[in-house]
Design a protein around this motif. Structure first.
Motif: not given
Length: 120
Positions: A94-104, A106-119
């Motif tokens: 899962y990544y956090c980002a700053a931009g506009k709308g729902s298209s990847t 359209s986002y200028n700034y991104w985090g490095q991500g965090t892993q979510v695993t659902v077992s």
């Protein structure tokens, strides 16, 4: 330097809950939407949820609507993603980002991500 740092991802059982956090620094984001995206192995990065910084309007992918909630704190330093009723298909980075709308794109700034695993 703009930084978005995600945290909170971990292994959780089906039906469980998690809250992801995204710590923001380096600039003000008042003119942006803050979004959460996810990428599962072998799949493209996809939109999950977003919140407009000023109006606090939110929008969600159909796959998470009613289960996930995006919010931000009043100080403007952190964006959250509350995830309930988790399913194995929610497993992704899962990544956090700053931009506009729902298209990847359209986002200028991104985090490095965090892993979510659902077992199951």
């Amino acid at each position: 330097q703009v930084q978005l740092v995600e945290s909170g991802g971990r292994l959780v059982l089906t039906g469980g809950s998690l809250r992801l956090s995204c710590a923001l620094s380096g600039r003000t984001f008042s003119r942006y939407d803050m979004g959460w995206f996810r990428q599962a192995p072998g799949k493209e990065r996809e939109f999950v949820a977003a919140i407009n910084w000023g109006t606090l309007s939110t929008y969600y992918a159909d796959s998470v609507k009613g289960r996930f909630t995006i919010s931000r704190d009043a100080a403007g330093n952190t964006v959250y993603l509350r995830m309930n009723s988790l399913k194995p298909e929610d497993t992704a980075v899962y990544y956090c980002a700053a931009g506009k709308g729902s298209s990847t794109g359209s986002y200028n700034y991104w985090g490095q991500g965090t892993q979510v695993t659902v077992s199951s």
